[in-house]
Motif scaffolding. Sequence first.
Motif, PDB file in Angstrom:
ATOM      1  N   THR A 157       1.106  -1.272   0.320  1.00  0.00           N
ATOM      2  CA  THR A 157       0.110   0.189  -0.435  1.00  0.00           C
ATOM      3  C   THR A 157       0.969   0.908  -0.078  1.00  0.00           C
ATOM      4  OG1 THR A 157      -0.467  -0.002   2.295  1.00  0.00           O
ATOM      5  CG2 THR A 157      -1.616  -1.081   1.573  1.00  0.00           C
TER       6      THR A 157
ATOM      7  N   GLU B 165      -0.191   5.754   0.542  1.00  0.00           N
ATOM      8  CA  GLU B 165      -1.232   6.513   0.886  1.00  0.00           C
ATOM      9  C   GLU B 165      -0.150   7.842   1.221  1.00  0.00           C
ATOM     10  OE1 GLU B 165      -3.175   8.588   4.863  1.00  0.00           O
ATOM     11  OE2 GLU B 165      -3.366   6.306   4.405  1.00  0.00           O
ATOM     12  N   TYR B 166      -0.970   8.841  -0.443  1.00  0.00           N
ATOM     13  CA  TYR B 166       0.079   9.765  -0.658  1.00  0.00           C
ATOM     14  C   TYR B 166      -0.746  10.364  -0.141  1.00  0.00           C
ATOM     15  CZ  TYR B 166       0.265  13.776  -3.159  1.00  0.00           C
ATOM     16  OH  TYR B 166       1.384  15.552  -4.031  1.00  0.00           O
ATOM     17  N   GLN B 167      -0.403  11.647   0.786  1.00  0.00           N
ATOM     18  CA  GLN B 167      -0.484  12.753   1.896  1.00  0.00           C
ATOM     19  C   GLN B 167      -0.193  14.338   1.399  1.00  0.00           C
ATOM     20  OE1 GLN B 167       0.197  11.802   5.857  1.00  0.00           O
ATOM     21  NE2 GLN B 167      -1.143  10.562   5.893  1.00  0.00           N
TER      22      GLN B 167
ATOM     23  N   CYS C 232       3.437   4.012   3.723  1.00  0.00           N
ATOM     24  CA  CYS C 232       3.706   2.953   2.792  1.00  0.00           C
ATOM     25  C   CYS C 232       3.693   1.489   3.981  1.00  0.00           C
ATOM     26  CB  CYS C 232       5.432   2.856   2.133  1.00  0.00           C
ATOM     27  SG  CYS C 232       5.551   4.014   0.959  1.00  0.00           S
TER      28      CYS C 232
ATOM     29  N   SER D 212       6.389  -1.129   7.799  1.00  0.00           N
ATOM     30  CA  SER D 212       5.567  -0.376   7.131  1.00  0.00           C
ATOM     31  C   SER D 212       6.342   0.781   7.721  1.00  0.00           C
ATOM     32  CB  SER D 212       4.677   0.300   8.167  1.00  0.00           C
ATOM     33  OG  SER D 212       4.338  -0.118   9.878  1.00  0.00           O
TER      34      SER D 212
ATOM     35  N   ASN E  26       7.269   5.849   6.859  1.00  0.00           N
ATOM     36  CA  ASN E  26       6.391   6.852   5.791  1.00  0.00           C
ATOM     37  C   ASN E  26       7.440   7.569   5.664  1.00  0.00           C
ATOM     38  OD1 ASN E  26       4.026   6.370   7.104  1.00  0.00           O
ATOM     39  ND2 ASN E  26       4.481   7.656   8.708  1.00  0.00           N
TER      40      ASN E  26
END
Length: 121
Positions: A16, A18-20, A51, A115, A117
């Motif tokens: 996964t 995720e774009y922030q 991620c 995981s 970031n």
Amino acid sequence: MDILKINGVAIKAPSTLEYQRYAIDSEDGSGRNQDGEMVRDCIGVKTKLVCTFPPMRDDEISNLLKAVEPLFFEIEYPDAYIGGRRTMTAYVGDRTMPLYIYDKITNSWIWQGLSMNFIEK
């Protein structure tokens, strides 16, 4: 096409991503005024990639962790805001990697995943 590249080298694809995108406000110029209205002194807009990676063997997770060890590095990724690929200078936040099982056949640990970031400098 590779989803992520760190310093020009493709890394294992995350399961996964995720774009922030977030605004950074000045500490002194932002808040509520005496009328209760919000005032903001936006000093920048930054990107953060959240991620998670699928299970990995010792060598795979080690290579990925070593790639993000420098204080800052270049990461290339799909950017939702520009609608294409972008390279940014980033640093890595906390890294979490739960251990799963020892593989007796390959004599290595299997990690449940990873995981982390990637935060724009």
